[in-house]
Design an enzyme around this catalytic site. Structure first.
Site, PDB file in Angstrom:
ATOM      1  N   ASP A 167     -21.707 -52.487  39.908  1.00 13.54           N
ATOM      2  CA  ASP A 167     -21.712 -51.401  39.527  1.00 13.54           C
ATOM      3  C   ASP A 167     -22.164 -51.811  37.808  1.00 13.54           C
ATOM      4  O   ASP A 167     -21.345 -52.397  37.137  1.00 13.54           O
ATOM      5  CB  ASP A 167     -20.521 -50.317  39.350  1.00 13.54           C
ATOM      6  CG  ASP A 167     -20.210 -49.915  40.658  1.00 13.54           C
ATOM      7  OD1 ASP A 167     -20.661 -50.396  41.681  1.00 13.54           O
ATOM      8  OD2 ASP A 167     -19.539 -48.768  40.736  1.00 13.54           O
ATOM      9  N   LYS A 230     -25.183 -43.607  39.736  1.00  8.13           N
ATOM     10  CA  LYS A 230     -23.793 -43.120  39.505  1.00  8.13           C
ATOM     11  C   LYS A 230     -23.580 -42.227  38.293  1.00  8.13           C
ATOM     12  O   LYS A 230     -24.267 -42.707  37.142  1.00  8.13           O
ATOM     13  CB  LYS A 230     -23.072 -44.713  39.525  1.00  8.13           C
ATOM     14  CG  LYS A 230     -21.561 -44.128  39.054  1.00  8.13           C
ATOM     15  CD  LYS A 230     -20.966 -45.688  39.314  1.00  8.13           C
ATOM     16  CE  LYS A 230     -19.316 -45.645  38.796  1.00  8.13           C
ATOM     17  NZ  LYS A 230     -18.655 -46.951  38.739  1.00  8.13           N
ATOM     18  N   LYS A 266     -23.207 -41.714  43.519  1.00 11.19           N
ATOM     19  CA  LYS A 266     -21.739 -41.819  43.429  1.00 11.19           C
ATOM     20  C   LYS A 266     -21.403 -41.021  41.986  1.00 11.19           C
ATOM     21  O   LYS A 266     -21.642 -41.323  40.823  1.00 11.19           O
ATOM     22  CB  LYS A 266     -21.321 -43.303  43.169  1.00 11.19           C
ATOM     23  CG  LYS A 266     -19.925 -43.482  42.847  1.00 11.19           C
ATOM     24  CD  LYS A 266     -19.561 -44.837  42.707  1.00 11.19           C
ATOM     25  CE  LYS A 266     -18.325 -45.180  42.046  1.00 11.19           C
ATOM     26  NZ  LYS A 266     -17.858 -46.639  42.042  1.00 11.19           N
TER      27      LYS A 266
END
Length: 330
Positions: A167, A230, A266
């Site tokens: 991430d 995300k 996400k």
């Protein structure tokens, strides 16, 4: 021996590939990134917020609610990202991720445990033999304010330690100052450093100021090679919101229509209740459809959501809430 391509060359080639897909014809242009972002439409703020309000009011039958709660657990990235993280804390979180309700084998494991790079090997060992993945934040999380070569080195180190997913955070300063090429090239380089490891690109939407910026950053990240986009690090307020998530889901929908490439989503940060999780799943289904209703394509970044979902499952099954003290505090 094949020469390594320069990051700006890789970025230009990737942007041109997307332009060709977007236009449906074979051509290369001098400023492919500018041309690509020029195709990004503006966001109807009133329309987005009205759509979210309508979807939040959808009623869900009991059987569907239990299915959604089970799915929400399977979509969770159970997270600990604190300076006081210890090997013991990470291992305890891994146990909870594998067995959220000990003694009840009907409760599924979570999708992943998300930790700092230095804790990846610990988590990987603790999860041995399970299907739970290890996700590692990287690239100077949460601010991203460090040198690019350090970001790339940290990404490679996380992958070498065993991370299944990375991430990363985008350079919001570069984005907000209009240096989209720098943001794009950095994502391309991080994706190259990931190899086969999945890359989630964190936009930190709470710092992007407008829905138009969120949509533009979403398209930019996907064009650069993100496997997931995300919302947030969880360290900035506001973090995930339903309107921002809808904007990003619509960007994913439009990107797939143009390019044929499916990208995951996400939302992370501030999602604390089972009711909210179900509302997010309704928005997901109504925007992207059943193909995205899977941990392979949608995740919740969660540190406190799991216990509330477990309590709601118990309530749906028995009509009684379980004592919150029956669950570990994450």
């Amino acid at each position: 021996m094949t020469a390594t391509k320069r990051p700006d060359t890789l970025a230009r080639e990737r942007a041109n590939e997307l332009i060709r897909a977007w236009d449906g014809r074979s051509r290369s242009i001098g400023d492919p990134l500018g041309s690509l972002l020029g195709r990004v439409s503006t966001v109807d703020q009133v329309g987005v917020e009205a759509r979210v309000d309508a979807l939040k009011r959808r009623s869900i039958k009991k059987a569907s609610k239990l299915w959604a709660l089970d799915l929400a657990i399977r979509m969770m990235d159970l997270t600990t990202l604190e300076g006081k993280d210890t090997p013991g804390k990470v291992r305890a979180l891994c146990v909870k991720g594998m067995h959220p309700m000990p003694g009840d084998p009907t409760i599924p494991s979570v999708a992943a445990i998300c930790v700092y790079p230095a804790m990846v090997a610990e988590a990987k060992d603790a999860l041995k033999g399970s299907d739970v993945k290890v996700a590692s934040v990287a690239t100077g999380f949460p601010s991203g304010q460090t040198f690019r070569d350090i970001k790339i080195a940290e990404t490679r180190a996380a992958v070498e330690a065993g991370a299944d997913e990375v991430d990363m955070v985008i350079d919001r300063g570069a984005f907000l100052s209009g240096d989209y090429a720098a943001v794009f090239e950095e994502i391309v380089e991080v994706k190259e450093a990931c190899g086969d490891t999945h890359l989630k690109v964190i936009l930190e939407t709470g710092e992007l100021e407008t829905y138009d910026n969120v949509r533009r950053a979403s398209i930019l990240a996907m064009a650069a090679g993100a496997d997931f986009i995300k919302t947030s690090t969880g360290k900035v307020t506001p973090a995930a919101t339903m309107p921002v998530t809808l904007v990003m889901l619509e960007a994913i929908r439009d990107f797939e229509r143009a390019t044929g490439r499916q990208v995951g989503m996400k939302p992370a940060g501030g999602i604390r209740t089972a009711k909210e999780a179900i509302q997010y799943l309704v928005i997901l289904y109504e925007t992207l459809g059943p193909r995205w209703m899977s941990p392979d394509w949608f995740r919740f970044g969660a540190s406190s959501l799991l216990n509330d979902v477990l309590m709601q499952i118990e309530f749906q099954r028995t009509g009684r809430y379980q004592d919150p003290d029956a669950f570990t505090i994450d």
